[in-house]
Design a protein around this motif. Structure first.
Motif, mmCIF file in Angstrom:
data_model
loop_
_atom_site.group_PDB
_atom_site.id
_atom_site.type_symbol
_atom_site.label_atom_id
_atom_site.label_comp_id
_atom_site.label_asym_id
_atom_site.label_seq_id
_atom_site.Cartn_x
_atom_site.Cartn_y
_atom_site.Cartn_z
ATOM 1 N N ARG A 244 0.820 -1.205 0.000
ATOM 2 C CA ARG A 244 0.000 0.000 0.000
ATOM 3 C C ARG A 244 0.854 1.255 0.000
ATOM 4 N NH1 ARG A 244 -4.133 -3.386 3.818
ATOM 5 N NH2 ARG A 244 -5.237 -4.309 2.041
ATOM 6 N N LEU A 245 2.053 1.186 0.567
ATOM 7 C CA LEU A 245 2.979 2.317 0.485
ATOM 8 C C LEU A 245 3.473 2.482 -0.952
ATOM 9 C CD1 LEU A 245 4.574 4.549 1.866
ATOM 10 C CD2 LEU A 245 6.343 2.855 2.416
ATOM 11 N N ILE A 246 3.752 1.380 -1.618
ATOM 12 C CA ILE A 246 4.118 1.430 -3.039
ATOM 13 C C ILE A 246 3.013 2.125 -3.826
ATOM 14 C CG2 ILE A 246 4.367 -0.005 -5.115
ATOM 15 C CD1 ILE A 246 5.842 -2.050 -3.306
ATOM 16 N N GLY A 247 1.770 1.713 -3.550
ATOM 17 C CA GLY A 247 0.640 2.334 -4.219
ATOM 18 C C GLY A 247 0.572 3.823 -3.950
ATOM 19 N N ILE A 362 -9.294 0.736 -6.117
ATOM 20 C CA ILE A 362 -9.749 -0.654 -6.034
ATOM 21 C C ILE A 362 -8.612 -1.603 -5.682
ATOM 22 C CG2 ILE A 362 -10.762 -2.563 -7.352
ATOM 23 C CD1 ILE A 362 -12.278 -0.441 -9.002
ATOM 24 N N PHE A 363 -7.501 -1.573 -6.465
ATOM 25 C CA PHE A 363 -6.482 -2.591 -6.187
ATOM 26 C C PHE A 363 -5.685 -2.279 -4.930
ATOM 27 C CE2 PHE A 363 -3.506 -0.644 -9.684
ATOM 28 C CZ PHE A 363 -3.010 0.285 -8.800
ATOM 29 N N ALA A 364 -5.010 -3.338 -4.430
ATOM 30 C CA ALA A 364 -4.284 -3.271 -3.143
ATOM 31 C C ALA A 364 -5.234 -2.982 -1.989
ATOM 32 C CB ALA A 364 -3.164 -2.239 -3.188
ATOM 33 N N GLY A 365 -6.510 -3.308 -2.169
ATOM 34 C CA GLY A 365 -7.530 -3.038 -1.151
ATOM 35 C C GLY A 365 -8.338 -1.819 -1.524
ATOM 36 N N THR A 366 -9.643 -1.976 -1.623
ATOM 37 C CA THR A 366 -10.503 -0.860 -2.013
ATOM 38 C C THR A 366 -10.491 0.246 -0.956
ATOM 39 O OG1 THR A 366 -12.451 -1.794 -0.919
ATOM 40 C CG2 THR A 366 -12.042 -2.471 -3.202
ATOM 41 N N SER A 367 -10.979 1.411 -1.351
ATOM 42 C CA SER A 367 -11.066 2.521 -0.391
ATOM 43 C C SER A 367 -11.926 2.125 0.807
ATOM 44 C CB SER A 367 -11.654 3.762 -1.077
ATOM 45 O OG SER A 367 -10.737 4.301 -2.012
ATOM 46 N N GLU A 368 -12.961 1.336 0.553
ATOM 47 C CA GLU A 368 -13.841 0.914 1.650
ATOM 48 C C GLU A 368 -13.104 0.006 2.637
ATOM 49 O OE1 GLU A 368 -15.991 2.564 -1.570
ATOM 50 O OE2 GLU A 368 -14.628 0.838 -1.601
#
Length: 390
Positions: A244-247, A362-368
């Motif tokens: 998620r940090l990469i994202g 969406i990817f790496a886990g959605t905002s929700e």
């Protein structure tokens, strides 16, 4: 923008990598987008010049410098030339570390040098048609056959799905007795029963090959299992903060590029006889976005510093991923609006950036999902009380 904390060596690395991108990516990105895949040779070229995987130890061909800021530079500079379709960071910093952290010495020696050189391209296969953010819904299974595992199941939306030579596949290993038991299996190109589906057509990220993968009783040797075949779920969770940090680094770099593109257009475009940049509404919109991007950069840079100390929490990584993905989508949307009709035309970069950005929420886990993770920290005492009462 506040001064940023990069060493002299890292600044030199940035300059060298920027020159490499100008020579190798800029002339080819449009062709890759048209053909729906980045040429495999691109990974090899980056590997030959030391730009593909910086962190592995020297014995595997890397620099042995695990400072995340090197990857941050790669992400930022790649975004700056509209090269985010090239999934180099997924290969180098998202997938390869699973081999480094959980692989045996034999597995590291067998795979890492060829990953560093670009001879091997990596992918990770978790998502299934009925299991995305909820990995518990996974149906892929692997049976222990004594001297090997028998892997069966389907995966979808797999980045590098066509180009990949080694895929880390997540599968349940004891679904009847322990539905949480999961293994990570190194499936190699050419293994019998391993088949690739079509290169999926997408809204954006046109040059990124995204495919369906099929595993029809694939015989996986025991030496191709990463770590404990029951702890794969925990292994995946361990890598999520960095993913998620990469994202966040990529999303923020995209927002910065979209801002620059929009700023330049507003200064050139004339409306009612004067530049669009002279309009108060334009000035206010861009001032707001400039502030949001700069504040987000300070937070992301701090997350990088904390991650380098090994202390980045899942909650803080989720905050970075949530905010930067939402900010990117606001930035490209406002960019299209300020471009007017031109923003809807593919010949203008903002149009491409608008389409590419939508997947980031969406990817790496959605905002929700990110909000649920953050809420655990916000209401930590309530969660503790609930567990105690249960």
């Amino acid at each position: 923008m506040l001064p940023r904390d990069f060493t002299e060596e890292q600044q030199m690395f940035r300059s060298a990598y920027r020159k490499f991108l100008e020579q190798e990516v800029v002339p080819n990105i449009d062709t890759w987008r048209e053909q729906g895949i980045v040429d495999r040779e691109m990974f090899k070229k980056a590997g030959d010049q030391g730009f593909l995987m910086v962190w592995p130890d020297e014995q595997y061909g890397g620099m042995g410098d695990r400072d995340f800021r090197f990857e941050q530079i790669i992400i930022e500079e790649t975004a700056n030339v509209y090269g985010g379709d090239w999934a180099n960071t997924l290969h180098s910093r998202l997938v390869a570390p699973y081999i480094d952290r959980f692989g045996s010495d034999e597995q590291k020696a067998r795979f890492l040098p060829r990953c560093v050189s670009g001879e091997i391209i990596l992918a990770v296969a978790m998502t299934e048609p009925d299991a995305g953010s909820d990995l518990a819904g996974m149906r892929a299974v692997a049976k222990d056959m004594g001297d090997h595992w028998l892997l069966s199941g389907n995966k979808t939306y797999i980045t590098n799905g066509i180009n990949s030579d080694v895929v880390i596949v997540a599968a349940k290993t004891d679904p009847e007795n322990n539905p949480h038991a999961m293994g990570l299996f190194l499936v190699e190109r050419g293994m019998e029963g391993f088949e690739r589906g079509r290169n999926l057509k997408k809204m954006g990220m046109k040059a990124q090959d995204t495919a369906e993968l099929f595993f029809n009783e694939v015989r996986v040797p025991k030496e191709n299992v990463l770590g404990d075949p029951t702890l794969g779920f925990l292994y995946l969770m361990e890598g999520l903060a960095e993913e998620r940090l990469i994202g966040a680094c990529g999303f923020l770099s995209g927002a910065q590029k979209a801002f620059e593109v929009t700023r330049e257009f507003c200064m050139q475009r004339k409306v009612f006889g004067k530049p669009l940049s002279k309009m108060q509404n334009t000035q206010f919109k861009m001032a707001e976005l400039r502030t949001e991007i700069d504040v987000a950069q300070a937070y992301v840079d701090q997350c990088v510093a904390v991650h380098n100390r090994g202390a980045l929490t899942a909650e803080d990584a989720a905050k970075a991923k949530l905010y930067t993905s939402e900010l990117l989508c606001r930035m490209v949307d406002e960019g299209v609006q300020l471009h007017g009709g031109a923003g809807y035309m593919d010949e203008y970069p903002i149009s491409r950036m608008y389409c590419d950005a939508r997947i980031t929420r969406i990817f790496a886990g959605t905002s929700e999902i990110m909000k649920l993770i953050i809420a655990r920290e916000v209401f930590a005492e309530n969660f503790v009380e609930f567990v105690d009462r249960a």
